[in-house]
Design an enzyme around this catalytic site. Structure first.
Site, PDB file in Angstrom:
ATOM      1  N   ARG A 204      -6.927  12.663   1.468  1.00  0.00           N
ATOM      2  CA  ARG A 204      -5.813  13.072   2.332  1.00  0.00           C
ATOM      3  C   ARG A 204      -4.453  12.589   1.824  1.00  0.00           C
ATOM      4  O   ARG A 204      -3.437  13.138   2.196  1.00  0.00           O
ATOM      5  CB  ARG A 204      -6.032  12.627   3.774  1.00  0.00           C
TER       6      ARG A 204
ATOM      7  N   THR B 103      -7.931   3.038   8.363  1.00  0.00           N
ATOM      8  CA  THR B 103      -9.164   2.244   8.311  1.00  0.00           C
ATOM      9  C   THR B 103      -9.336   1.487   9.623  1.00  0.00           C
ATOM     10  O   THR B 103      -8.597   0.560   9.919  1.00  0.00           O
ATOM     11  CB  THR B 103      -9.096   1.232   7.135  1.00  0.00           C
TER      12      THR B 103
ATOM     13  N   ARG C  81      -9.283   8.027  -0.891  1.00  0.00           N
ATOM     14  CA  ARG C  81     -10.238   8.374   0.165  1.00  0.00           C
ATOM     15  C   ARG C  81     -11.136   9.517  -0.275  1.00  0.00           C
ATOM     16  O   ARG C  81     -10.750  10.359  -1.081  1.00  0.00           O
ATOM     17  CB  ARG C  81      -9.473   8.792   1.435  1.00  0.00           C
TER      18      ARG C  81
ATOM     19  N   GLU D 297     -10.719  -9.675   2.572  1.00  0.00           N
ATOM     20  CA  GLU D 297      -9.449  -9.357   3.221  1.00  0.00           C
ATOM     21  C   GLU D 297      -9.743  -9.311   4.710  1.00  0.00           C
ATOM     22  O   GLU D 297     -10.567  -8.506   5.165  1.00  0.00           O
ATOM     23  CB  GLU D 297      -8.889  -8.008   2.737  1.00  0.00           C
TER      24      GLU D 297
ATOM     25  N   GLU E 297      -8.371   0.535  -3.051  1.00  0.00           N
ATOM     26  CA  GLU E 297      -9.211   0.517  -1.846  1.00  0.00           C
ATOM     27  C   GLU E 297     -10.212   1.646  -1.977  1.00  0.00           C
ATOM     28  O   GLU E 297      -9.841   2.768  -2.326  1.00  0.00           O
ATOM     29  CB  GLU E 297      -8.362   0.738  -0.597  1.00  0.00           C
TER      30      GLU E 297
ATOM     31  N   HIS F  81       1.054   6.138   1.906  1.00  0.00           N
ATOM     32  CA  HIS F  81       1.816   7.059   2.748  1.00  0.00           C
ATOM     33  C   HIS F  81       2.967   7.744   2.029  1.00  0.00           C
ATOM     34  O   HIS F  81       3.528   8.713   2.546  1.00  0.00           O
ATOM     35  CB  HIS F  81       2.250   6.359   4.034  1.00  0.00           C
TER      36      HIS F  81
ATOM     37  N   ASN G 118       0.850  -1.182   0.000  1.00  0.00           N
ATOM     38  CA  ASN G 118       0.000   0.000   0.000  1.00  0.00           C
ATOM     39  C   ASN G 118       0.897   1.247   0.000  1.00  0.00           C
ATOM     40  O   ASN G 118       1.666   1.461   0.944  1.00  0.00           O
ATOM     41  CB  ASN G 118      -0.891  -0.053   1.255  1.00  0.00           C
TER      42      ASN G 118
ATOM     43  N   HIS H  15      -3.448  -5.114   7.622  1.00  0.00           N
ATOM     44  CA  HIS H  15      -3.610  -3.980   8.549  1.00  0.00           C
ATOM     45  C   HIS H  15      -2.783  -4.188   9.810  1.00  0.00           C
ATOM     46  O   HIS H  15      -2.970  -5.165  10.528  1.00  0.00           O
ATOM     47  CB  HIS H  15      -5.062  -3.705   8.942  1.00  0.00           C
TER      48      HIS H  15
ATOM     49  N   HIS I 227      -5.469   3.706  -1.810  1.00  0.00           N
ATOM     50  CA  HIS I 227      -6.805   4.024  -1.290  1.00  0.00           C
ATOM     51  C   HIS I 227      -7.160   5.458  -1.682  1.00  0.00           C
ATOM     52  O   HIS I 227      -6.557   6.398  -1.188  1.00  0.00           O
ATOM     53  CB  HIS I 227      -6.768   3.873   0.247  1.00  0.00           C
TER      54      HIS I 227
HETATM   55  N1  PXP Z   1      -5.509  -3.410   3.988  1.00  0.00           N
HETATM   56  C1  PXP Z   1      -6.472  -2.466   4.059  1.00  0.00           C
HETATM   57  C2  PXP Z   1      -7.839  -2.809   3.574  1.00  0.00           C
HETATM   58  C3  PXP Z   1      -6.192  -1.173   4.551  1.00  0.00           C
HETATM   59  O1  PXP Z   1      -7.151  -0.249   4.603  1.00  0.00           O
HETATM   60  C4  PXP Z   1      -4.866  -0.873   4.950  1.00  0.00           C
HETATM   61  C5  PXP Z   1      -4.532   0.499   5.438  1.00  0.00           C
HETATM   62  O2  PXP Z   1      -4.662   1.404   4.451  1.00  0.00           O
HETATM   63  C6  PXP Z   1      -3.896  -1.879   4.835  1.00  0.00           C
HETATM   64  C7  PXP Z   1      -4.246  -3.157   4.382  1.00  0.00           C
HETATM   65  C8  PXP Z   1      -2.477  -1.642   5.223  1.00  0.00           C
HETATM   66  O3  PXP Z   1      -2.390  -1.387   6.582  1.00  0.00           O
HETATM   67  P1  PXP Z   1      -1.022  -0.903   7.202  1.00  0.00           P
HETATM   68  O4  PXP Z   1      -0.729   0.436   6.608  1.00  0.00           O
HETATM   69  O5  PXP Z   1      -1.282  -0.868   8.663  1.00  0.00           O
HETATM   70  O6  PXP Z   1       0.004  -1.919   6.787  1.00  0.00           O
END
Ligand code: PXP
Length: 239
Positions: A49, A101, A45, A151, A70, A10, A7, A191, A43
């Site tokens: 952001r 999330t 959003r 997921e 996402e 960030h 992901n 997550h 994602h």
């Molecule tokens: N999976 C989903 C559905 C998420 O919303 C997120 C966070 O954006 C992640 C995985 C990744 O989570 P993390 O950033 O804590 O690794």
């Protein structure tokens, strides 16, 4: 041995902090792919952001593995997804004040809307996944909604500090993976997974893919993105 999706939100968070062009999430996706990931997760959003609409259009062109978008159930976001046609769409809950999330989608509560959105996405050739808490009712409703993939939210496992609680959460993830597989779902998880806690989850039989963001982008600050991704790929593959 599960696959790894990274992901890259960030990377965009850092860029948005200054409203400039760097760091570029598209370049990040390319580096992740070079380092061996199986998919790129972003994602879009509602509050924009981090990832912007322009980013996902560029990602759609640049990603050579699989683009997993996402998204919430918001109509405008669904319309964007339908025109973008990512390879995969993972439907997640979204609250404006949340830091990330928090918790899975409540499939029971939003069942009709989820079923309708999943249906239009699937008819556009998009693979649909629901991000849910590891609970039997949420998993079976996913199947009832005509969705073939879940997921599982690993946040409770990741946040557990006491060893006994962690074991319990891991056990829940194992049981819910087996249950979801039995009813015919493909199972992903993610997550809160970090370099130090991902191994036991990667070892759960039947998990197809892990989606990890924050830990990898954080490590990238110190060792560079390519190495940070390679380290995670190695852990996941050798678990
Ligand atoms: N999976 C989903 C559905 C998420 O919303 C997120 C966070 O954006 C992640 C995985 C990744 O989570 P993390 O950033 O804590 O690794």
């Amino acid at each position: 041995m599960p696959k790894l999706g990274v992901n890259i939100d960030h990377v965009a968070t850092l860029r948005q902090a200054r409203g400039e062009r760097e760091p570029n999430p598209i370049e990040a996706a390319r580096v992740c792919e070079r380092a061996g990931v199986d998919s790129i997760v972003a994602h879009l959003r509602e509050d924009r952001r981090h990832i912007q609409e322009k980013d996902i259009h560029l990602l759609r062109k640049a990603v050579g593995t699989r683009l997993n978008l996402e998204m919430s159930l918001d109509e405008r976001i669904v319309a964007i997804a339908l025109s973008l046609r990512p390879d995969q769409a993972t439907i997640v809950p979204e609250r404006r004040s949340e830091i990330t999330t928090e918790g899975g989608l409540d499939v029971l509560r939003h069942f009709r809307r989820i079923r309708r959105v999943a249906d239009v996405l699937k008819r556009s050739g998009i693979l649909v996944s629901l991000f849910v808490d590891p609970l039997p009712a949420q998993i079976s409703k996913t199947k009832d909604a005509g969705v073939d993939m879940v997921e599982l939210h690993t946040g409770s496992y990741a946040l557990a500090t006491a060893a006994s609680r962690k074991r319990q959460e891991l056990n829940t993830l194992k049981q819910m993976t087996a249950f979801a597989r039995r009813i015919g779902l493909t199972v992903n998880a993610g997550h809160g997974l970090k370099y130090h806690n991902v191994r036991p989850v990667a070892r759960i039989p039947g998990i197809e893919e892990l989606n990890i963001g924050h830990a990898i982008i954080s490590r990238a600050v110190f060792v560079g993105l390519e190495q940070a991704v390679r380290e995670m790929v190695r852990i996941v593959q050798w678990s």
